[in-house]
Design an enzyme around this catalytic site. Structure first.
Site, PDB file in Angstrom:
ATOM      1  NE  ARG A 109      -3.861   0.804   2.022  1.00  0.00           N
ATOM      2  CZ  ARG A 109      -4.793   1.178   2.395  1.00  0.00           C
ATOM      3  NH1 ARG A 109      -5.086   2.047   3.461  1.00  0.00           N
ATOM      4  NH2 ARG A 109      -6.133   0.377   2.073  1.00  0.00           N
ATOM      5  CG  HIS A 136      -8.456   0.536  -2.814  1.00  0.00           C
ATOM      6  ND1 HIS A 136      -7.667  -0.375  -2.240  1.00  0.00           N
ATOM      7  CD2 HIS A 136      -8.770   0.993  -1.632  1.00  0.00           C
ATOM      8  CE1 HIS A 136      -7.752  -0.864  -0.984  1.00  0.00           C
ATOM      9  NE2 HIS A 136      -8.555   0.046  -0.646  1.00  0.00           N
ATOM     10  CD  GLN A 139     -12.913  -0.973  -0.538  1.00  0.00           C
ATOM     11  OE1 GLN A 139     -12.278  -0.824   0.648  1.00  0.00           O
ATOM     12  NE2 GLN A 139     -14.381  -1.275  -0.452  1.00  0.00           N
ATOM     13  CG  ASP A 231     -13.102   7.013  -1.308  1.00  0.00           C
ATOM     14  OD1 ASP A 231     -12.913   7.133  -0.084  1.00  0.00           O
ATOM     15  OD2 ASP A 231     -12.087   6.907  -2.043  1.00  0.00           O
ATOM     16  CB  CYS A 272     -14.058   2.231   0.354  1.00  0.00           C
ATOM     17  SG  CYS A 272     -13.474   3.990   0.221  1.00  0.00           S
ATOM     18  NE  ARG A 300     -10.964  -4.552   0.917  1.00  0.00           N
ATOM     19  CZ  ARG A 300      -9.807  -3.414   1.300  1.00  0.00           C
ATOM     20  NH1 ARG A 300     -10.094  -2.402   2.171  1.00  0.00           N
ATOM     21  NH2 ARG A 300      -8.657  -3.671   0.789  1.00  0.00           N
TER      22      ARG A 300
HETATM   23  N1  NVA Z   1      -9.537   7.367  -1.718  1.00  0.00           N
HETATM   24  C1  NVA Z   1      -9.143   6.951  -0.419  1.00  0.00           C
HETATM   25  C2  NVA Z   1      -9.402   5.564  -0.124  1.00  0.00           C
HETATM   26  C3  NVA Z   1      -9.009   4.970   1.331  1.00  0.00           C
HETATM   27  C4  NVA Z   1      -9.404   3.673   1.615  1.00  0.00           C
HETATM   28  C5  NVA Z   1      -7.662   7.001  -0.174  1.00  0.00           C
HETATM   29  O1  NVA Z   1      -6.926   6.839  -1.226  1.00  0.00           O
HETATM   30  O2  NVA Z   1      -7.367   7.650   0.919  1.00  0.00           O
HETATM   31  N1   CP Z   2     -11.186   0.661   2.510  1.00  0.00           N
HETATM   32  C1   CP Z   2     -10.008   0.638   2.804  1.00  0.00           C
HETATM   33  O1   CP Z   2      -9.000   0.287   2.200  1.00  0.00           O
HETATM   34  O2   CP Z   2      -9.546   0.998   4.195  1.00  0.00           O
HETATM   35  P1   CP Z   2      -8.259   1.223   4.900  1.00  0.00           P
HETATM   36  O3   CP Z   2      -7.688   2.458   4.456  1.00  0.00           O
HETATM   37  O4   CP Z   2      -8.590   1.202   6.554  1.00  0.00           O
HETATM   38  O5   CP Z   2      -7.399  -0.090   4.779  1.00  0.00           O
END
Ligand code: NVA
Ligand code: CP
Length: 314
Positions: A109, A136, A139, A231, A272, A300
């Site tokens: 990540r 993602h 997700q 989101d 999400c 998830r």
């Molecule tokens: N678009 C958000 C998703 C978090 C799961 C981010 O990248 O912070």
């Molecule tokens: N939805 C998601 O990816 O959550 P986190 O950022 O908590 O992993």
């Protein structure tokens, strides 16, 4: 035969997964969830190891990978950017080569999509994109599982993403919708449209699967939607854009009036998570009867376990 094709594969964008391969992962996730509900936990990852690389924070993704892998006898190792040399003192290629000698699979990540692509190229083991600035994909698997739990087949279903249309979650929903024949609409101000290159890739896929990818600035487009998805307005790493995003997106909040615009009582709400209640969604919607955000979070784990079972091999 499909399981054979999935063995050893990485999951970086979902663009290289066929509809049948995605179907296979979703079917496995369903049976993994049923096993868990029956209390039947197996030990299918005994003797396997998983590197969990995190440049950005996570609750769901980290916990899903750790619990799914650990409860089946595998050994997950969490490595934050403070712990390892990745991209700092050591190149990503060299880190990948070393991790590939020690781990059965790697989750990444972080910021750049190129990092996860390089890890996959040089490690020689399956690499999973647990979120980058661009995509993602794990997700999106959980999102579709949740849609299927509510509506059965997703073919021809109408999914509307309302909010920051250029973000990683919206982009991965466009990809999976195009693959699975979902009618997907991104409802966003024009300056936050998804990039044309991704749309060029998804449009022919959608035509082939019976789906559709549309973009509109008009929240009235949620009419007849099976699901409304949103989101955060400010994704991780974009904190400096906060004021601008609030200004651009204030008319795109998912609230009761917006949910009512579907004209349907059985429309569901997806997110999400994490959510900023009072910004992209109101508390009465995300905590209300139409919300499936909590099932989505649980899913998830099941989809990630299925992905690892299929790609690491059992
Ligand atoms: N678009 C958000 C998703 C978090 C799961 C981010 O990248 O912070
Ligand atoms: N939805 C998601 O990816 O959550 P986190 O950022 O908590 O992993």
């Amino acid at each position: 035969m499909i399981l054979e094709a999935l063995k050893g594969r990485s999951l970086l964008t979902l663009l290289d997964y066929s509809e049948a391969e995605i179907r296979c992962l979703l079917d496995m996730a369903k049976s993994v969830k049923e096993e868990q509900q029956r209390g039947k936990i197996q030990q299918r990852f005994t003797g396997k190891t998983l590197a969990l690389l995190f440049e950005k924070r996570s609750t769901r993704t980290r916990c899903a990978f750790e619990t799914a892998f650990g409860e089946e006898g595998g050994h997950p190792v969490f490595l934050s950017r403070e712990d390892i040399q990745l991209g700092a003192k050591e190149s990503i290629e060299d880190t990948a080569r070393v991790l590939g000698r020690m781990f059965s699979a790697i989750q990444f990540r972080g910021f750049k999509q190129s990092t996860v692509e390089i890890l996959a190229k040089y490690s020689g083991v399956p690499v999973y994109n647990g979120l980058t600035d661009s995509f993602h994909p794990t997700q999106a698997l959980a999102d579709i599982m949740t849609l299927e739990e509510n509506f059965g087949s997703v073919k021809g279903r109408k999914l509307c993403f309302v909010g920051d249309g250029r973000n990683n979650v919206a982009r991965s929903l466009a990809v999976i919708s195009a693959k699975l024949g979902i009618r997907f609409t991104v409802i966003t101000p024009p300056s936050l449209n998804p990039d044309p290159e991704l749309l060029e890739r998804c449009t022919p896929l959608a035509a082939a699967s019976g789906g559709e990818i549309r973009i509109s600035p008009d929240t009235g487009e949620v009419r007849d939607a099976d699901a409304i998805y949103t989101d955060v307005w400010v994704s991780m790493g974009e904190e400096a854009k906060r004021e601008e995003r609030i200004r651009l997106l204030q008319d795109y909040q998912v609230n009761r009036q917006l949910m009512e615009k579907t004209g349907r009582r059985d429309s569901i709400f997806l997110h999400c998570l994490p959510a900023v209640k009072g910004e992209e969604v109101t508390a009465d919607v995300i905590d209300g009867p139409q919300s499936r955000a909590w099932d989505e979070a649980e899913n998830r784990k099941h989809t990630i376990k299925a992905l690892m079972l299929a790609t690491i091999g059992i």
